[in-house]
Scaffold this motif. Structure first.
Motif, PDB file in Angstrom:
ATOM      1  N   LEU A  47      13.302  34.238  24.011  1.00 21.12           N
ATOM      2  CA  LEU A  47      13.862  34.131  22.668  1.00 21.12           C
ATOM      3  C   LEU A  47      13.559  32.780  22.021  1.00 21.12           C
ATOM      4  N   LEU A  48      13.462  31.746  22.853  1.00 18.35           N
ATOM      5  CA  LEU A  48      13.240  30.402  22.317  1.00 18.35           C
ATOM      6  C   LEU A  48      11.841  30.232  21.732  1.00 18.35           C
ATOM      7  N   VAL A  49      10.842  30.819  22.352  1.00 16.03           N
ATOM      8  CA  VAL A  49       9.473  30.642  21.857  1.00 16.03           C
ATOM      9  C   VAL A  49       9.321  31.175  20.429  1.00 16.03           C
ATOM     10  N   PRO A  50       9.718  32.413  20.125  1.00 11.75           N
ATOM     11  CA  PRO A  50       9.587  32.858  18.727  1.00 11.75           C
ATOM     12  C   PRO A  50      10.493  32.077  17.770  1.00 11.75           C
ATOM     13  N   LEU A  51      11.658  31.649  18.238  1.00 10.62           N
ATOM     14  CA  LEU A  51      12.532  30.826  17.403  1.00 10.62           C
ATOM     15  C   LEU A  51      11.829  29.527  17.035  1.00 10.62           C
ATOM     16  N   THR A  52      11.231  28.873  18.023  1.00  7.82           N
ATOM     17  CA  THR A  52      10.530  27.608  17.791  1.00  7.82           C
ATOM     18  C   THR A  52       9.337  27.815  16.865  1.00  7.82           C
ATOM     19  N   TYR A  53       8.598  28.864  17.107  1.00  3.29           N
ATOM     20  CA  TYR A  53       7.454  29.194  16.256  1.00  3.29           C
ATOM     21  C   TYR A  53       7.881  29.306  14.796  1.00  3.29           C
ATOM     22  N   SER A  54       8.966  30.045  14.538  1.00  2.00           N
ATOM     23  CA  SER A  54       9.404  30.224  13.146  1.00  2.00           C
ATOM     24  C   SER A  54      10.046  28.956  12.586  1.00  2.00           C
ATOM     25  N   ALA A  55      10.746  28.196  13.424  1.00  3.48           N
ATOM     26  CA  ALA A  55      11.401  26.970  12.948  1.00  3.48           C
ATOM     27  C   ALA A  55      10.392  25.938  12.462  1.00  3.48           C
ATOM     28  N   PHE A  56       9.229  25.881  13.104  1.00  2.00           N
ATOM     29  CA  PHE A  56       8.230  24.878  12.760  1.00  2.00           C
ATOM     30  C   PHE A  56       7.073  25.432  11.920  1.00  2.00           C
ATOM     31  N   ALA A  57       7.149  26.698  11.520  1.00  2.00           N
ATOM     32  CA  ALA A  57       6.041  27.355  10.816  1.00  2.00           C
ATOM     33  C   ALA A  57       5.621  26.631   9.543  1.00  2.00           C
ATOM     34  N   ALA A  58       6.546  26.101   8.804  1.00  2.00           N
ATOM     35  CA  ALA A  58       6.221  25.464   7.522  1.00  2.00           C
ATOM     36  C   ALA A  58       6.210  23.938   7.616  1.00  2.00           C
ATOM     37  N   ILE A 115      14.653  13.810  23.842  1.00  2.00           N
ATOM     38  CA  ILE A 115      14.920  15.089  23.204  1.00  2.00           C
ATOM     39  C   ILE A 115      13.534  15.707  23.043  1.00  2.00           C
ATOM     40  N   ALA A 116      13.194  16.588  23.966  1.00  2.00           N
ATOM     41  CA  ALA A 116      11.844  17.139  24.010  1.00  2.00           C
ATOM     42  C   ALA A 116      11.628  18.231  22.957  1.00  2.00           C
ATOM     43  N   LEU A 117      12.702  18.896  22.568  1.00  2.00           N
ATOM     44  CA  LEU A 117      12.591  19.957  21.566  1.00  2.00           C
ATOM     45  C   LEU A 117      13.954  20.197  20.946  1.00  2.00           C
ATOM     46  N   ILE A 118      13.961  20.305  19.649  1.00  2.00           N
ATOM     47  CA  ILE A 118      15.139  20.797  18.933  1.00  2.00           C
ATOM     48  C   ILE A 118      14.603  21.725  17.851  1.00  2.00           C
ATOM     49  N   ALA A 119      15.106  22.944  17.840  1.00  2.00           N
ATOM     50  CA  ALA A 119      14.624  23.947  16.890  1.00  2.00           C
ATOM     51  C   ALA A 119      15.807  24.755  16.368  1.00  2.00           C
ATOM     52  N   VAL A 120      15.779  25.022  15.073  1.00  2.00           N
ATOM     53  CA  VAL A 120      16.817  25.821  14.432  1.00  2.00           C
ATOM     54  C   VAL A 120      16.123  26.910  13.621  1.00  2.00           C
ATOM     55  N   ARG A 150      15.841   8.968  23.617  1.00  2.00           N
ATOM     56  CA  ARG A 150      14.734   8.756  22.678  1.00  2.00           C
ATOM     57  C   ARG A 150      14.148  10.093  22.232  1.00  2.00           C
ATOM     58  N   ALA A 151      13.335  10.016  21.200  1.00  2.00           N
ATOM     59  CA  ALA A 151      12.612  11.182  20.692  1.00  2.00           C
ATOM     60  C   ALA A 151      11.353  10.698  20.003  1.00  2.00           C
ATOM     61  N   LYS A 152      10.344  11.521  20.022  1.00  2.00           N
ATOM     62  CA  LYS A 152       9.136  11.257  19.265  1.00  2.00           C
ATOM     63  C   LYS A 152       9.042  12.348  18.208  1.00  2.00           C
ATOM     64  N   ILE A 153       8.925  11.935  16.963  1.00  2.00           N
ATOM     65  CA  ILE A 153       8.870  12.873  15.847  1.00  2.00           C
ATOM     66  C   ILE A 153       7.512  12.732  15.180  1.00  2.00           C
ATOM     67  N   SER A 154       6.884  13.847  14.943  1.00  2.00           N
ATOM     68  CA  SER A 154       5.571  13.827  14.309  1.00  2.00           C
ATOM     69  C   SER A 154       5.639  13.193  12.929  1.00  2.00           C
ATOM     70  N   GLU A 158       9.452  15.449   7.886  1.00  2.00           N
ATOM     71  CA  GLU A 158      10.562  14.836   7.160  1.00  2.00           C
ATOM     72  C   GLU A 158      11.910  15.420   7.555  1.00  2.00           C
ATOM     73  N   ALA A 159      11.978  16.729   7.790  1.00  2.00           N
ATOM     74  CA  ALA A 159      13.253  17.350   8.159  1.00  2.00           C
ATOM     75  C   ALA A 159      13.764  16.794   9.487  1.00  2.00           C
ATOM     76  N   SER A 160      12.889  16.659  10.465  1.00  2.00           N
ATOM     77  CA  SER A 160      13.302  16.101  11.758  1.00  2.00           C
ATOM     78  C   SER A 160      13.693  14.640  11.618  1.00  2.00           C
ATOM     79  N   GLN A 161      12.950  13.890  10.831  1.00  2.00           N
ATOM     80  CA  GLN A 161      13.289  12.484  10.626  1.00  2.00           C
ATOM     81  C   GLN A 161      14.673  12.344   9.990  1.00  2.00           C
ATOM     82  N   ARG A 162      14.981  13.191   9.005  1.00  2.00           N
ATOM     83  CA  ARG A 162      16.308  13.163   8.376  1.00  2.00           C
ATOM     84  C   ARG A 162      17.400  13.504   9.387  1.00  2.00           C
ATOM     85  N   LEU A 163      17.161  14.521  10.206  1.00  2.00           N
ATOM     86  CA  LEU A 163      18.135  14.937  11.209  1.00  2.00           C
ATOM     87  C   LEU A 163      18.454  13.802  12.177  1.00  2.00           C
TER      88      LEU A 163
END
Length: 172
Positions: A47-58, A115-120, A150-154, A158-163
């Motif tokens: 379930l996580l893989v398709p969630l992550t795919y859609s969360a980062f699609a745009a 934080i290796a992954l956070i997806a909503v 720590r975390a590395k953000i691409s 911008e959305a991840s940086q704001r979070l």
């Protein structure tokens, strides 16, 4: 040696910057927002893989589904340091549908948990799910004795940086 004993970013780790970091103490509860969450299990992978795919699609982190399968598997299987199941969670909506996840590892290169992954899920974005998961993870890391995470953000995400900024992470 576990990263629990280390705090400063080493010279090696400085070359993988920019890193975002914050202490694992002084967690501010924020709102009284409640969200059904539970520990991540290997059964959540499908379930996580398709969630992550859609969360980062745009976003700048958009990638094919196969790449997300590989990335999530790599995180859980220790490619980025030992997986921390006690600090990795999934969030579900009232119907039990997966709407968010956070995965943490004890990454030696960063000398701290990462934080290796956070997806909503797109349908749940902007409702506090990411912040709730992030603070729950940090609280769990603190309970495990970690002083820093720590975390590395691409660049351009911008959305991840704001979070992360909203939740007291600072760019180092």
């Amino acid at each position: 040696m576990s990263s629990r004993a280390r705090n400063p970013v080493s010279e090696t780790a400085k070359h993988v910057e920019p890193l975002w970091e914050r202490g694992c103490s002084n967690i501010e509860p924020g709102s009284s927002y409640e969200l059904p969450t539970r520990s991540f299990t290997s059964g959540d992978m499908k379930l996580l893989v398709p969630l992550t795919y859609s969360a980062f699609a745009a976003t700048v982190d958009s990638a094919p589904l196969e790449q997300w399968t590989s990335k999530v598997s790599s995180i859980v299987n220790g490619r980025y340091g030992p997986f921390l199941p006690t600090a990795s969670f999934v969030a579900e909506d009232p119907s039990g549908q997966l709407i968010g996840a956070i995965l943490a590892t004890d990454f030696p290169l960063y000398q701290a948990p990462v934080i290796a992954l956070i997806a909503v899920a797109p349908s749940a974005q902007g409702r506090g799910v990411g912040s709730y998961l992030l603070l729950r993870c940090i609280d769990a890391l603190s309970a495990e004795g970690f002083a820093m995470c720590r975390a590395k953000i691409s660049a351009g995400n911008e959305a991840s940086q704001r979070l992360f900024r909203k939740n007291a992470f600072e760019l180092r």
